[in-house]
Design a protein around this motif. Structure first.
Motif, PDB file in Angstrom:
ATOM      1  N   ASP A 153     -39.615  71.251 -44.385  1.00  0.00           N
ATOM      2  CA  ASP A 153     -39.686  70.864 -42.975  1.00  0.00           C
ATOM      3  C   ASP A 153     -38.319  70.405 -42.468  1.00  0.00           C
ATOM      4  O   ASP A 153     -37.304  70.510 -43.167  1.00  0.00           O
ATOM      5  N   GLN A 154     -38.297  69.866 -41.243  1.00  0.00           N
ATOM      6  CA  GLN A 154     -37.052  69.474 -40.602  1.00  0.00           C
ATOM      7  C   GLN A 154     -36.333  68.367 -41.373  1.00  0.00           C
ATOM      8  O   GLN A 154     -35.106  68.362 -41.454  1.00  0.00           O
ATOM      9  N   GLU A 155     -37.110  67.442 -41.947  1.00  0.00           N
ATOM     10  CA  GLU A 155     -36.485  66.344 -42.695  1.00  0.00           C
ATOM     11  C   GLU A 155     -35.728  66.865 -43.909  1.00  0.00           C
ATOM     12  O   GLU A 155     -34.621  66.402 -44.205  1.00  0.00           O
ATOM     13  N   LYS A 188     -27.137  70.047 -46.440  1.00  0.00           N
ATOM     14  CA  LYS A 188     -26.324  70.953 -45.631  1.00  0.00           C
ATOM     15  C   LYS A 188     -26.378  72.386 -46.137  1.00  0.00           C
ATOM     16  O   LYS A 188     -26.238  73.337 -45.360  1.00  0.00           O
ATOM     17  N   ALA A 189     -26.574  72.574 -47.432  1.00  0.00           N
ATOM     18  CA  ALA A 189     -26.598  73.925 -47.996  1.00  0.00           C
ATOM     19  C   ALA A 189     -27.640  74.807 -47.319  1.00  0.00           C
ATOM     20  O   ALA A 189     -27.493  76.034 -47.271  1.00  0.00           O
ATOM     21  N   ILE A 190     -28.688  74.207 -46.794  1.00  0.00           N
ATOM     22  CA  ILE A 190     -29.754  74.979 -46.141  1.00  0.00           C
ATOM     23  C   ILE A 190     -29.225  75.726 -44.921  1.00  0.00           C
ATOM     24  O   ILE A 190     -29.725  76.807 -44.579  1.00  0.00           O
ATOM     25  N   GLU A 191     -28.217  75.173 -44.257  1.00  0.00           N
ATOM     26  CA  GLU A 191     -27.716  75.798 -43.030  1.00  0.00           C
ATOM     27  C   GLU A 191     -27.210  77.217 -43.276  1.00  0.00           C
ATOM     28  O   GLU A 191     -27.360  78.096 -42.424  1.00  0.00           O
ATOM     29  N   SER A 217     -20.258  65.131 -50.771  1.00  0.00           N
ATOM     30  CA  SER A 217     -20.793  64.104 -49.881  1.00  0.00           C
ATOM     31  C   SER A 217     -21.480  64.670 -48.654  1.00  0.00           C
ATOM     32  O   SER A 217     -22.336  64.009 -48.057  1.00  0.00           O
ATOM     33  N   ASP A 218     -21.121  65.911 -48.263  1.00  0.00           N
ATOM     34  CA  ASP A 218     -21.793  66.522 -47.111  1.00  0.00           C
ATOM     35  C   ASP A 218     -23.006  67.342 -47.543  1.00  0.00           C
ATOM     36  O   ASP A 218     -23.592  68.056 -46.734  1.00  0.00           O
ATOM     37  N   TYR A 252     -31.300  80.104 -53.576  1.00  0.00           N
ATOM     38  CA  TYR A 252     -31.655  78.854 -52.921  1.00  0.00           C
ATOM     39  C   TYR A 252     -31.424  77.746 -53.948  1.00  0.00           C
ATOM     40  O   TYR A 252     -32.091  77.701 -54.983  1.00  0.00           O
ATOM     41  N   THR A 253     -30.491  76.866 -53.672  1.00  0.00           N
ATOM     42  CA  THR A 253     -30.201  75.810 -54.631  1.00  0.00           C
ATOM     43  C   THR A 253     -31.443  74.990 -54.960  1.00  0.00           C
ATOM     44  O   THR A 253     -32.312  74.768 -54.106  1.00  0.00           O
TER      45      THR A 253
END
Length: 586
Positions: free
Chosen positions: A326-328, A334-337, A153-154, A280-281
């Motif tokens: 991009d930012q969106e 969350k995986a990008i963090e 969910s996150d 990278y997923t």
């Protein structure tokens, strides 16, 4: 996680005794079911067997931690139709799942296995959630006709969540896990039926007598020699696999006459960082990211299957590309963090600024981005036919990560039927031998769709566990428990004298996810406690590094200890942080 020895029964074996010495023989063991491999499929099989009523199940794992490749999985679990899809208004079906999977696998798949996968997929999502997991967000992945992949969910990576959930359930059920224990050979009788497994562990080499074995040793993506044996074109490729994925199960199964299928079908993952092999997923592309080459231009429908995207990247300059978003998109996943914290993503306030950072032509990249935004607004991509374009990619900041294909998944393996029975070269079941997960072949054909691996390990792991228990019950039934899970290891005690100044000290090291801050307590001149106070390491991985590295530091009173396999960067970060803290204690 339950770790420790199993109680012995039966006769003693002399395999560990050297003539002329007093070294004691290692006692053989007994159980009803041995599961070889404590990754996602193995732990799932063990849990399901116990849930079905099995009393004597043991997990054998050659690595010092559980999880295997499963802990590295970044995507999710494909399933249809589910209540979560219904909630989101997504129309899906078992037939469409089968159709997409067969098409993605170039129709080399065993359709009966694919149908079994699809028919049991919704129940697999519910099962994971019922045992404490979290698969409730549905997203889009390459090769799927609709949103089908179920994620936490996150929107974090699925692997750490799944492995943590399975570890917790294994511990709750009291299933013994023999770490640092390598299965060497599957033993069979004159009729070819399984009778035991020869293993080598910390005690030495011995036999675990058993009625059923579940092979869950994973694939062979980390065995470069085996990879090139079956697919020479992949010589020199990097791999996303953990170092234990070396095909041990393939070797053991071959020796007892198992049949194999699709061994030459080896998949590369298209978006892997070439420096540290971070995957990278596909969720990044599924949520809207595009791929551009070093000329700043798109070159492929980013949601094509992995083999198609990989081949397209390899045709670009230097065989590499940039994953751009991009930012969106960043805020949607969350995986990008973890990629940003790991330092493998560059960012800029403008497209031109990003182009400068990654060394591509600013004019080309700006034109590419403006054209894509127009396609997204119109809902049509005339260049490459991408149907799902979640965002226009016009929201500052802008991000890019270098990527290239790497060996990712071995689709081939032992041949199984829909009951997860391993078949011999004549196509008949080997009595007492079952398998699930990447060790098997036939499910994915010539190309695996993202999200189908997690589905595979859970679905066929459950089937294998149930089938193994049923086989035991049909062949004499279970016995009174003779194998016990060990208690948690006692707190490590120093084995050497040290001479640090008493007190509490802090230090900082660099892990995979960023800084690791530790607190070190020294009493009577010795390190007695090390606590991780702040970090961004991956759940399901850092716990093993923390337990293994900290225990060795306390035992040896030095920081030059071995890293924990599968958690090297986290281990090194802990060691560096403790070393810094102890500088003040000298």
């Amino acid at each position: 996680m339950v770790v420790g020895p199993i109680t012995g029964c039966g006769t003693e074996s002399a395999v560990n005794e050297t003539p002329g010495t007093s070294t004691p023989a290692v006692q053989d063991k007994s159980t009803d079911i041995v599961v070889i491999g404590a990754g996602g499929a193995g732990m799932t099989a063990a849990i399901q067997a116990v849930q079905d009523g099995a009393k004597n199940v043991v997990l054998v794992e050659k690595m010092p931690i559980t999880g295997g490749n499963s802990v590295r999985s970044t995507g999710g679990l494909n399933a249809a139709p589910t209540k979560y899809q219904e909630r989101d208004g997504i129309k899906d079906s078992i037939e469409l799942f089968v159709e997409d999977t067969m098409k993605g696998g170039h129709n080399l798949n065993d359709e009966s296995l694919v149908r079994t996968l699809a028919e049991n997929s919704a129940a697999a999502v519910d099962w994971v959630n019922d045992i404490g997991g979290d698969l409730s967000v549905v997203g889009m992945f390459g090769g799927a006709s609709v949103k089908r992949i179920h994620r936490p969910s996150d929107t974090s990576a699925v692997g750490p969540m799944l492995v943590t959930t399975l570890n917790n359930k294994v511990e709750e059920l009291g299933i013994p896990v023999l770490l640092n224990t390598k299965a060497e050979e599957i033993l069979v009788d004159a009729n070819g039926a399984v009778t035991g497994v020869k293993v080598t562990g910390e005690e030495g080499t011995y036999t675990i007598k058993t009625k059923a074995v579940v092979l869950a040793t994973g694939g062979f993506g980390a065995n470069a020699e085996m990879v090139t044996k079956y697919k020479p074109a992949l010589a020199g490729f990097a791999t996303t696999n953990h170092k234990g994925a070396t095909g041990d199960g393939i070797v053991m199964a071959e020796k007892i006459g198992a049949g194999f299928v699709d061994m030459e079908q080896i998949q590369t993952h298209p978006t892997v960082n070439p420096t540290d092999q971070t995957i990278y997923t596909e969720g990044v592309r599924g949520n809207g990211a595009i791929l551009v080459n070093k000329e700043g231009k798109r070159f492929i429908n980013e949601l094509e299957t992995r083999d198609v995207v990989s081949e397209a990247i390899l045709k670009q300059t230097e065989g590499q590309a940039y994953l751009l978003f991009d930012q969106e998109v960043r805020e949607s996943l969350k995986a990008i963090e973890s990629y940003i914290k790991g330092g493998i993503i560059v960012e800029a306030d403008t497209i031109e600024g990003l182009a400068e950072q990654i060394g591509v032509d600013p004019a080309n990249l700006k034109e590419t981005m403006e054209k894509y935004a127009g396609y997204q607004a119109s809902g049509s991509d005339p260049d490459f036919g991408r149907a799902s374009m979640e965002f226009p990619l016009t929201q500052s900041k802008y991000y890019a990560g270098l990527c290239a294909p790497a060996v990712h998944h071995t689709m081939g393996g032992v041949k199984i039927n829909t009951e997860a029975q391993v078949l011999n070269t004549d196509g008949n079941p080997i009595p007492g031998l079952f398998a699930g997960g990447e060790i098997t072949g036939g499910v994915h054909g010539g190309n695996r769709l993202g999200g189908n691996a997690v589905a595979d390990i859970v679905i066929f792991g459950r089937i294998a566990g149930s089938a193994a228990h049923a086989y035991v019950m049909e062949n004499g039934g279970t016995t009174e428990p003779t194998i016990q899970a060990a208690a948690k290891p006692a707190e490590a005690k120093p084995e050497v004298e040290a001479n640090y100044k008493d007190g509490t000290y802090t230090g900082v090291g660099q892990g995979k996810g960023g800084e690791i801050k530790v607190e070190v307590v020294v009493k009577d001149g010795e390190v007695i406690k090390v606590t991780l106070k702040d970090h961004a390491e991956t759940p399901g991985i850092f716990e093993n590094a923390e337990e293994g590295v900290v225990g060795e530091i306390i035992r040896k009173q030095i920081t030059e200890v071995d890293a924990v396999g599968g958690a090297t960067m986290t281990s090194e970060g802990i060691k560096a942080a403790v070393a810094q803290a102890l500088e003040a204690a000298k």
